[in-house]
Motif scaffolding. Sequence first.
Motif, short mmCIF file in Angstrom:
data_model
loop_
_atom_site.label_atom_id
_atom_site.label_comp_id
_atom_site.label_asym_id
_atom_site.label_seq_id
_atom_site.Cartn_x
_atom_site.Cartn_y
_atom_site.Cartn_z
N ALA A 161 0.84 -1.21 0.00
CA ALA A 161 0.00 0.00 0.00
C ALA A 161 0.87 1.26 0.00
CB ALA A 161 -0.93 -0.01 1.21
N MET A 162 1.93 1.23 0.78
CA MET A 162 2.85 2.38 0.80
C MET A 162 3.53 2.56 -0.56
SD MET A 162 4.71 1.95 4.48
CE MET A 162 4.00 2.63 5.97
N SER A 163 3.89 1.45 -1.19
CA SER A 163 4.51 1.51 -2.51
C SER A 163 3.57 2.17 -3.52
CB SER A 163 4.88 0.09 -2.98
OG SER A 163 5.36 0.12 -4.30
N ALA A 164 2.32 1.76 -3.49
CA ALA A 164 1.33 2.35 -4.40
C ALA A 164 1.16 3.85 -4.13
CB ALA A 164 -0.01 1.62 -4.27
N TYR A 165 1.15 4.21 -2.87
CA TYR A 165 1.01 5.62 -2.50
C TYR A 165 2.19 6.43 -3.01
CZ TYR A 165 0.76 9.87 0.25
OH TYR A 165 0.73 11.20 0.63
N ALA A 218 4.17 5.71 -5.46
CA ALA A 218 4.07 5.77 -6.93
C ALA A 218 3.09 6.86 -7.35
CB ALA A 218 3.66 4.41 -7.49
N SER A 219 1.99 6.99 -6.62
CA SER A 219 0.99 8.01 -6.97
C SER A 219 1.53 9.42 -6.78
CB SER A 219 -0.29 7.81 -6.16
OG SER A 219 -0.13 8.26 -4.82
N LYS A 220 2.56 9.56 -5.96
CA LYS A 220 3.19 10.86 -5.72
C LYS A 220 4.45 11.04 -6.59
CE LYS A 220 0.19 11.99 -2.71
NZ LYS A 220 -0.86 12.91 -3.15
N ASN A 221 4.65 10.11 -7.52
CA ASN A 221 5.78 10.12 -8.46
C ASN A 221 7.14 9.95 -7.78
OD1 ASN A 221 4.28 10.33 -10.88
ND2 ASN A 221 3.89 12.47 -10.37
N PHE A 222 7.16 9.32 -6.62
CA PHE A 222 8.41 8.92 -5.98
C PHE A 222 8.65 7.46 -6.36
CE2 PHE A 222 7.34 12.45 -3.00
CZ PHE A 222 8.49 13.20 -3.19
N THR A 223 9.06 7.27 -7.60
CA THR A 223 9.16 5.91 -8.14
C THR A 223 10.26 5.08 -7.47
OG1 THR A 223 10.57 6.72 -9.93
CG2 THR A 223 8.19 6.57 -10.38
N GLY A 224 11.33 5.71 -7.03
CA GLY A 224 12.39 4.99 -6.33
C GLY A 224 11.92 4.51 -4.96
N MET A 225 11.23 5.38 -4.25
CA MET A 225 10.69 5.00 -2.94
C MET A 225 9.65 3.90 -3.11
SD MET A 225 10.39 8.69 -1.05
CE MET A 225 11.71 9.89 -1.26
N SER A 226 8.84 4.04 -4.14
CA SER A 226 7.85 3.02 -4.45
C SER A 226 8.51 1.67 -4.71
CB SER A 226 7.01 3.44 -5.66
OG SER A 226 6.15 2.39 -6.05
N SER A 227 9.57 1.70 -5.49
CA SER A 227 10.30 0.47 -5.80
C SER A 227 10.89 -0.15 -4.54
CB SER A 227 11.40 0.77 -6.82
OG SER A 227 12.15 -0.39 -7.08
#
Length: 163
Positions: free
Chosen positions: A26-30, A32-41
Amino acid sequence: MLNEQIQKLLNNLISIEHLSTTLYLAMSAYMASKNFTGMSSWLNFQSAEERTHLLKLIKYVTDRGGTVEIQTIPAQPTNFGSPSETFTAVLEHERYVTNAYRQAVEFSTQLDQQTAAFLQDFLIEQIDEEAQALTIVDRLNLAQNNPSALILIDQELGQRAVV
């Protein structure tokens, strides 16, 4: 055959790892929605790692002749705040998990040495889990929401690879 108390303890840890994998997803999806793709990954990798823990626990219970009980977990939030707030929540969750494993090792030492030895590996791994989360929180706090610093941290976290 597993002692009833040990089986209950292990099923509790299964629930915690089930929650962990879902929370980090869920945090990863969040992120990603904020365009923090590295944090999402990074969070997606963390979710996969927690799922690996979940599967190891399930295998252990079944190998020992126990019954696995997969509990329903609550729906996860859809908003985790700033990157700093998100990773502070990661750190708090990892500390919760560490405490659960610490208590499980202490309890199982009295009733089942095999389970205590098995769980010790998880407890030792929590040292790294907490250290990684703390490092990220410290860096995000240093960044103080500076966009350039956040982009650099995001890029660094995106380089995480499965070891």
